[in-house]
Design a protein around this motif. Structure first.
Motif, mmCIF file in Angstrom:
data_model
loop_
_atom_site.group_PDB
_atom_site.id
_atom_site.type_symbol
_atom_site.label_atom_id
_atom_site.label_comp_id
_atom_site.label_asym_id
_atom_site.label_seq_id
_atom_site.Cartn_x
_atom_site.Cartn_y
_atom_site.Cartn_z
ATOM 1 N N THR A 19 -4.858 -0.602 3.375
ATOM 2 C CA THR A 19 -4.839 -2.483 2.727
ATOM 3 C C THR A 19 -6.421 -2.163 2.329
ATOM 4 N N LYS A 20 -6.329 -2.834 1.430
ATOM 5 C CA LYS A 20 -8.026 -3.003 0.771
ATOM 6 C C LYS A 20 -9.118 -3.162 1.810
ATOM 7 N N ILE A 21 -10.803 -2.837 1.238
ATOM 8 C CA ILE A 21 -11.718 -3.553 2.796
ATOM 9 C C ILE A 21 -11.624 -4.248 3.074
ATOM 10 N N PHE A 22 -11.533 -5.781 1.764
ATOM 11 C CA PHE A 22 -11.897 -7.079 2.550
ATOM 12 C C PHE A 22 -10.003 -7.931 2.131
ATOM 13 N N CYS A 23 -9.535 -8.001 2.132
ATOM 14 C CA CYS A 23 -8.336 -8.262 1.628
ATOM 15 C C CYS A 23 -7.125 -7.773 1.726
ATOM 16 N N ALA A 24 -5.702 -8.000 2.131
ATOM 17 C CA ALA A 24 -4.434 -7.587 2.588
ATOM 18 C C ALA A 24 -4.110 -6.623 1.172
ATOM 19 N N CYS A 25 -4.473 -6.698 -0.140
ATOM 20 C CA CYS A 25 -3.725 -5.556 -0.295
ATOM 21 C C CYS A 25 -3.717 -4.590 -0.554
ATOM 22 N N SER A 26 -2.184 -3.696 -0.752
ATOM 23 C CA SER A 26 -2.172 -2.553 -1.284
ATOM 24 C C SER A 26 -2.707 -1.951 -2.013
ATOM 25 N N HIS A 36 -1.348 -5.802 -7.511
ATOM 26 C CA HIS A 36 -1.910 -5.448 -6.496
ATOM 27 C C HIS A 36 -3.488 -6.281 -6.457
ATOM 28 N N THR A 37 -3.019 -7.570 -6.573
ATOM 29 C CA THR A 37 -4.640 -8.345 -6.367
ATOM 30 C C THR A 37 -3.800 -9.999 -5.584
ATOM 31 N N CYS A 38 -5.358 -10.179 -5.169
ATOM 32 C CA CYS A 38 -5.050 -11.712 -4.603
ATOM 33 C C CYS A 38 -6.713 -12.358 -4.760
ATOM 34 N N PRO A 39 -6.665 -13.349 -4.939
ATOM 35 C CA PRO A 39 -7.906 -14.704 -5.189
ATOM 36 C C PRO A 39 -9.836 -13.815 -4.577
ATOM 37 N N VAL A 40 -8.769 -12.641 -3.376
ATOM 38 C CA VAL A 40 -10.300 -12.589 -2.839
ATOM 39 C C VAL A 40 -11.012 -11.163 -3.658
ATOM 40 N N CYS A 41 -9.451 -10.542 -4.035
ATOM 41 C CA CYS A 41 -10.297 -8.852 -4.713
ATOM 42 C C CYS A 41 -11.124 -9.207 -6.250
ATOM 43 N N LEU A 42 -9.657 -10.449 -6.131
ATOM 44 C CA LEU A 42 -10.114 -11.087 -8.081
ATOM 45 C C LEU A 42 -10.992 -11.864 -8.008
#
Ligand SMILES: [Zn+2]
Length: 475
Positions: A19-26, A36-42
């Motif tokens: 998963t990414k460094i600051f969220c659970a995205c693959s 593979h995005t969510c509000p955190v990495c966006l």
């Protein structure tokens, strides 16, 4: 006037976390854009980053493997700049207080050992990826890569030649692969390098004005671009001009660097500590635990291969450059304990085969067991060395064990003296002219007769025996 190059490298290695460094995205590669995005990495307003513990553990592995001091407390910082692939308008990185500093790695160039200092290693997030549509005047952005964890490894300006830069980079790549924290793929961009280079008069201590080289996605490009850039800077200085601090792009088709932009200074990024992330505190017990699970590293393994298997430095270096290759070698030697013979076959026939087929060592069609048993057949005199190559090629195609191929194809070496005596006497009576020339002193013709015997026996005759019998019959 003689000039000395001063080179420093900045390497970005993508960490192999799920998963990414600051969220659970693959972090997996090749998914459709923006899936593979969510509000955190966006970078949506109001979200908070949560640090991935695995990223810290992988960074600790690298820091320990490169002899760094690890900070008991480090901080994340915001690096501010605007670019369409960076949704937050800043990248979370580390600045004043990185996780690791003051390390080194030793590299060997032409038999000489050089110690290259490592200034720092820090963690950061990757940016997204821009795509440009050749059909329409639009650009598109894919945020799947946004927030993928990276470490940046910054070297001291200790490197003095393009060859040394290449050796340092290979060594770092080898280490991240041994540690299983990064796949080290330069072409796909999971292991990237920027180079800083300047030149100064030999003997001078002052640093010249440096340029930064980008777009170096192979070891060859790193070395060639540095060679070009050193030559270019020499010309400028010898013409009475001055080099300027700038970022230059390597063009592998034209074999030259071109100016891209003036180089930013650190203050252009307006770094400040990220208020959304707590200081990172690393307890000594964690460091000790990571230390315990570190594998034997390339340098140590190379030294062991030279001592334990009495291999030359060249062989040991090549075999330990890759952990799987070293394992392959050791598996072979476990079954067939003649290290130098195994090394010759692994470096020659096996790597040649993998290179032709574009395969990695763990995809090798010839298993270590099969290679070892093939070499044992040669050692036991069952087949000749020449036939062994034929059997090896057949093993590569069919995956069958050597013994089965040798039996099925009737490749067993002829060591029957009577049978070979007959073959030799037939060949001698078929070639009276050559026999006469040989007897008149043209002894080089012995090779011709050996060739004839080998042809007649389809390469299966024991060469030592053939030589003896020929010499006997030719008198
Ligand atoms: Zn995300």
């Amino acid at each position: 006037m003689n000039f000395e190059p001063v080179i420093g490298l900045e390497v970005h290695a993508q960490l192999k976390t799920n998963t990414k460094i600051f969220c659970a995205c693959s972090t997996s590669f090749g998914a459709p854009p923006n899936t593979h995005t969510c509000p955190v990495c966006l970078g949506m307003p109001g979200v908070l980053p949560v640090l991935n513990k695995k990223v810290v553990e992988y960074t600790l592995r690298m820091a320990l493997a490169t002899n760094c001091d690890i900070a008991g407390e480090s901080r994340f910082a915001r690096k501010n700049y605007f670019y369409p692939d960076l949704p937050k308008g800043y990248q979370i990185s580390q600045y004043e207080l990185p996780i690791a500093e003051h390390g080194f790695v030793d590299v060997e160039v032409n038999g000489n050992l050089h110690r290259i200092g490592i200034t720092r290693i820090h963690m950061e997030e990757d940016a997204g990826k821009l795509g440009h549509d050749p059909q329409r005047p639009v650009s598109m952005v894919d945020f799947n890569r946004t927030g993928v964890p990276l470490i940046e490894i910054v070297s001291e300006p200790d490197i003095r030649s393009p060859e040394e830069a290449g050796a340092y980079l290979r060594q770092l790549r080898s280490i991240v692969r041994y540690l299983a924290i990064c796949d080290g793929n330069l072409e796909e961009g999971s292991f990237r390098c920027d180079a800083n280079v300047s030149i100064r008069p030999q003997g001078s201590q002052a640093l010249g004005t440096r340029t930064e080289l980008k777009n170096l996605n192979s070891f060859k490009h790193v070395e060639k671009s540095l060679q070009y850039e050193i030559g270019r800077q020499k010309e400028v200085l010898l013409d009475g001009g001055q080099t300027i601090q700038e970022t230059r792009l390597w063009d592998p088709d034209k074999n030259k660097t071109t100016s891209m932009r003036g180089k930013e200074e650190a203050h252009d990024y307006r770094y400040f500590p990220d208020p959304d992330l707590l200081p990172l505190v690393i307890e000594d017990s964690w460091i000790q635990n990571v230390k315990k699970i570190l594998p034997e590293l390339p340098d140590a393994k190379k030294k062991r291969f030279m001592a334990q298997y009495r291999l030359p430095s060249y062989d040991a270096e090549l075999l330990t450059s890759d952990r799987e290759l070293a394992d392959y070698f050791e598996n072979c030697v476990g079954i067939f304990p003649r290290p130098k013979q195994v090394s010759n076959w692994v470096m020659g026939a096996l790597l040649g085969l993998l290179n032709t087929q574009g395969k990695s060592i763990d995809e090798s069609p010839v298993s270590p067991e099969n290679l070892a048993r093939l070499l044992a057949l040669v050692e036991d005199g069952v087949i000749s060395g020449k036939i062994a190559k034929t059997v090896f090629d057949e093993m590569a195609q069919t995956g069958k064990p050597a013994k089965q191929i040798v039996e099925a194809k009737g490749l067993v070496q002829i060591t029957d003296t009577d049978a070979l005596e007959d073959v030799v006497s037939n060949i001698i009576s078929d070639h009276p002219k050559e026999v006469e020339a040989y007897k008149n002193g043209k002894t080089k013709l012995l090779g011709f007769f050996v060739g004839q015997v080998m042809k007649e026996t389809k390469g299966k005759a024991n060469p030592k025996l053939v030589n003896e019998i020929l010499k006997g019959q030719l008198g």
